[in-house]
Enzyme design. Structure first.
Site, PDB file in Angstrom:
ATOM      1  N   CYS A 112      41.455  50.238  60.745  1.00 52.53           N
ATOM      2  CA  CYS A 112      42.200  49.073  60.245  1.00 52.53           C
ATOM      3  C   CYS A 112      41.296  48.018  59.602  1.00 52.53           C
ATOM      4  O   CYS A 112      41.782  47.125  58.917  1.00 52.53           O
ATOM      5  CB  CYS A 112      43.010  48.450  61.371  1.00 52.53           C
ATOM      6  SG  CYS A 112      44.056  49.646  62.205  1.00 52.53           S
ATOM      7  N   HIS A 236      44.617  41.276  59.966  1.00 54.10           N
ATOM      8  CA  HIS A 236      45.175  42.624  60.139  1.00 54.10           C
ATOM      9  C   HIS A 236      46.464  42.498  60.947  1.00 54.10           C
ATOM     10  O   HIS A 236      46.539  41.742  61.915  1.00 54.10           O
ATOM     11  CB  HIS A 236      44.167  43.514  60.867  1.00 54.10           C
ATOM     12  CG  HIS A 236      44.752  44.823  61.289  1.00 54.10           C
ATOM     13  ND1 HIS A 236      45.516  45.597  60.447  1.00 54.10           N
ATOM     14  CD2 HIS A 236      44.699  45.489  62.477  1.00 54.10           C
ATOM     15  CE1 HIS A 236      45.906  46.681  61.092  1.00 54.10           C
ATOM     16  NE2 HIS A 236      45.428  46.638  62.329  1.00 54.10           N
ATOM     17  N   ASN A 266      52.393  48.134  61.594  1.00 53.21           N
ATOM     18  CA  ASN A 266      50.939  48.238  61.460  1.00 53.21           C
ATOM     19  C   ASN A 266      50.629  49.330  60.431  1.00 53.21           C
ATOM     20  O   ASN A 266      50.838  50.510  60.690  1.00 53.21           O
ATOM     21  CB  ASN A 266      50.320  48.578  62.814  1.00 53.21           C
ATOM     22  CG  ASN A 266      48.798  48.692  62.751  1.00 53.21           C
ATOM     23  OD1 ASN A 266      48.211  48.747  61.673  1.00 53.21           O
ATOM     24  ND2 ASN A 266      48.169  48.727  63.911  1.00 53.21           N
TER      25      ASN A 266
HETATM   26  N1  ACO Z   1      59.756  50.144  74.447  1.00 54.40           N
HETATM   27  C1  ACO Z   1      60.183  49.659  75.637  1.00 54.40           C
HETATM   28  N2  ACO Z   1      59.383  49.507  76.697  1.00 54.40           N
HETATM   29  C2  ACO Z   1      58.099  49.873  76.568  1.00 54.40           C
HETATM   30  C3  ACO Z   1      57.593  50.409  75.368  1.00 54.40           C
HETATM   31  C4  ACO Z   1      58.482  50.545  74.281  1.00 54.40           C
HETATM   32  N3  ACO Z   1      58.095  51.032  73.090  1.00 54.40           N
HETATM   33  N4  ACO Z   1      56.287  50.671  75.533  1.00 54.40           N
HETATM   34  C5  ACO Z   1      55.968  50.320  76.796  1.00 54.40           C
HETATM   35  N5  ACO Z   1      57.069  49.831  77.425  1.00 54.40           N
HETATM   36  C6  ACO Z   1      57.170  49.319  78.775  1.00 54.40           C
HETATM   37  C7  ACO Z   1      56.071  49.873  79.660  1.00 54.40           C
HETATM   38  O1  ACO Z   1      56.493  51.075  80.273  1.00 54.40           O
HETATM   39  C8  ACO Z   1      55.899  48.775  80.670  1.00 54.40           C
HETATM   40  O2  ACO Z   1      56.925  48.839  81.633  1.00 54.40           O
HETATM   41  P1  ACO Z   1      56.611  48.497  83.182  1.00 54.40           P
HETATM   42  O3  ACO Z   1      56.176  47.060  83.176  1.00 54.40           O
HETATM   43  O4  ACO Z   1      57.921  48.732  83.831  1.00 54.40           O
HETATM   44  O5  ACO Z   1      55.528  49.422  83.573  1.00 54.40           O
HETATM   45  C9  ACO Z   1      56.135  47.494  79.865  1.00 54.40           C
HETATM   46  O6  ACO Z   1      56.927  47.914  78.731  1.00 54.40           O
HETATM   47  C10 ACO Z   1      54.880  46.843  79.380  1.00 54.40           C
HETATM   48  O7  ACO Z   1      54.045  47.821  78.730  1.00 54.40           O
HETATM   49  P2  ACO Z   1      52.621  47.489  78.216  1.00 54.40           P
HETATM   50  O8  ACO Z   1      51.971  48.720  77.697  1.00 54.40           O
HETATM   51  O9  ACO Z   1      51.910  46.680  79.263  1.00 54.40           O
HETATM   52  O10 ACO Z   1      52.980  46.530  76.977  1.00 54.40           O
HETATM   53  P3  ACO Z   1      52.046  45.569  76.209  1.00 54.40           P
HETATM   54  O11 ACO Z   1      52.514  44.197  76.331  1.00 54.40           O
HETATM   55  O12 ACO Z   1      50.569  45.848  76.456  1.00 54.40           O
HETATM   56  O13 ACO Z   1      52.337  45.992  74.683  1.00 54.40           O
HETATM   57  C11 ACO Z   1      51.405  47.205  72.856  1.00 54.40           C
HETATM   58  C12 ACO Z   1      52.020  47.313  74.242  1.00 54.40           C
HETATM   59  C13 ACO Z   1      52.446  46.630  71.924  1.00 54.40           C
HETATM   60  C14 ACO Z   1      51.004  48.593  72.384  1.00 54.40           C
HETATM   61  C15 ACO Z   1      50.172  46.279  72.902  1.00 54.40           C
HETATM   62  O14 ACO Z   1      49.347  46.657  73.956  1.00 54.40           O
HETATM   63  C16 ACO Z   1      49.399  46.269  71.628  1.00 54.40           C
HETATM   64  O15 ACO Z   1      49.868  45.842  70.584  1.00 54.40           O
HETATM   65  N6  ACO Z   1      48.127  46.690  71.692  1.00 54.40           N
HETATM   66  C17 ACO Z   1      47.264  46.679  70.525  1.00 54.40           C
HETATM   67  C18 ACO Z   1      47.616  47.780  69.614  1.00 54.40           C
HETATM   68  C19 ACO Z   1      46.667  47.750  68.467  1.00 54.40           C
HETATM   69  O16 ACO Z   1      46.264  46.699  68.005  1.00 54.40           O
HETATM   70  N7  ACO Z   1      46.242  48.896  68.000  1.00 54.40           N
HETATM   71  C20 ACO Z   1      45.172  48.912  67.033  1.00 54.40           C
HETATM   72  C21 ACO Z   1      45.534  49.328  65.775  1.00 54.40           C
HETATM   73  S1  ACO Z   1      46.605  50.692  65.701  1.00 54.40           S
HETATM   74  C22 ACO Z   1      45.972  51.673  64.525  1.00 54.40           C
HETATM   75  O17 ACO Z   1      44.871  51.611  64.166  1.00 54.40           O
HETATM   76  C23 ACO Z   1      46.884  52.585  63.933  1.00 54.40           C
END
Ligand code: ACO
Length: 311
Positions: A112, A236, A266
């Site tokens: 990215c 980004h 993204n």
């Molecule tokens: N829909 C509904 N619920 C979900 C989903 C979904 N898609 N995904 C996870 N959950 C649930 C989980 O099971 C969890 O439930 P629980 O609390 O009962 O266990 C809860 O939601 C929280 O999940 P987390 O994984 O803790 O959610 P978080 O707030 O960390 O968000 C996310 C996840 C959006 C992926 C975040 O961590 C993020 O944006 N990380 C960075 C991603 C990124 O920047 N990637 C780099 C670039 S990507 C690339 O290069 C292509």
């Protein structure tokens, strides 16, 4: 920055699929919902489909038209992508042929952060004599996404953004740049041959905020500026919460950050040029403005640059 020959962006353009996939569309297929996706990521919809070269060609042609330049006036195509159409040849070869550029062509893969890496590299080529370059970020992350894996599928989008960069005597627009990488973190975000995109979202989130702030701060300082001097931030587009946290800690008001993640998701290397083009089309950039580009991605990599718009 010591250089006698710099660059200015004279044209920009985008290429995105017509196919819009909303959060509701995804909810019908996997265990997720619109409210969760919006709240946790800021994404409402994304564009899905096509190939990386297809969107790169569309964006590149649009940028050339805007710059009033013909393909035969371009010395090289630099394509930032982490989702090439194939392993060999580089996707930039297809783009060079599709646009009709007689010059060189190569891909840059820094995930990215790729577009800022490519833009910085392009300035190096201008410094040693290139006249005009086409710098493109293009991705089709949908092609390496497991559409049953909600941890990744809700985040990704396809598309491209491009700029024409032209040489000028003097320092040009680029006031500073900062590139970084920590390959010991490569396990956090990866896609093996024939596999799907995997990421440790939580860990990336934590690291991303830290590296983006550090990199952006260094670029601002190297430009001889402070956060107060930044008129527009083009981050980004990985997660709206990451953008908000970065703004807060850098001391840049959130209104100054360009946000297109709600419409495109993204798009990795394409996200910064897509956001930049959006800001330019919306008339958010004026001559003399200081623009901060900043991003992070798999590798991990990070990259920032400060531009003096119209400089
Ligand atoms: N829909 C509904 N619920 C979900 C989903 C979904 N898609 N995904 C996870 N959950 C649930 C989980 O099971 C969890 O439930 P629980 O609390 O009962 O266990 C809860 O939601 C929280 O999940 P987390 O994984 O803790 O959610 P978080 O707030 O960390 O968000 C996310 C996840 C959006 C992926 C975040 O961590 C993020 O944006 N990380 C960075 C991603 C990124 O920047 N990637 C780099 C670039 S990507 C690339 O290069 C292509």
């Amino acid at each position: 920055m010591a250089t006698t020959r710099g660059g200015i962006i004279t044209g920009w353009g985008i290429g995105v699929p017509d196919n819009v996939v909303t959060n509701e569309d995804l909810s019908a297929r996997m265990d997720t919902n619109d409210a969760w996706i919006r709240e946790r990521t800021g994404i409402r919809e994304r564009r899905i489909g096509g190939t990386t070269s297809q969107w790169a060609i569309e964006a590149g042609l649009a940028a050339l038209e805007r710059a009033g330049r013909r393909p035969d006036e371009i010395d090289a195509v630099i394509l930032a992508t982490t989702t090439p159409d194939q392993i060999i040849p580089a996707t930039s070869a297809t783009v060079q042929d599709g646009i009709g550029v007689p010059g060189g062509a190569f891909d840059v893969n820094a995930a990215c952060s790729g577009f800022v890496y490519a833009l910085t590299t392009a300035h190096g080529l201008l410094a040693i004599g290139a006249e005009r370059l086409l710098v493109i970020g293009s991705e089709t992350l949908s092609r390496v996404t497991d559409w049953d894996d909600r941890s990744v599928a809700i985040l990704v989008g396809d598309g491209a953004g491009a700029v024409v960069l032209e040489a000028v005597d003097g320092p040009g627009q680029l006031l500073s740049w900062n590139l970084g990488a920590d390959g010991s973190l490569r396990h956090l975000l990866k896609c093996d041959h024939g596999g799907f995109l995997y990421m440790n979202g939580k860990e990336i989130f934590r690291k991303a905020v830290r590296v983006v702030i550090d990199s952006a701060q260094k670029a601002i300082t190297d430009a001889g500026l402070t956060a107060d001097d930044i008129d527009l931030m083009v981050p980004h587009q990985a997660n709206l919460r990451i953008i908000s946290a970065a703004c807060q800690r850098l001391g840049i008001p959130e209104e100054k950050a360009v946000v297109v993640i709600d419409r495109y998701g993204n798009t990795s290397s394409a996200s910064i040029p897509l956001a930049l083009a959006d800001a330019l089309d919306a008339g958010r950039l004026n001559k003399g403005d200081k623009v901060l580009l900043t991003g992070f991605g798999g590798g991990m990599t990070w990259a920032s640059a400060v531009l003096h718009w119209g400089g």
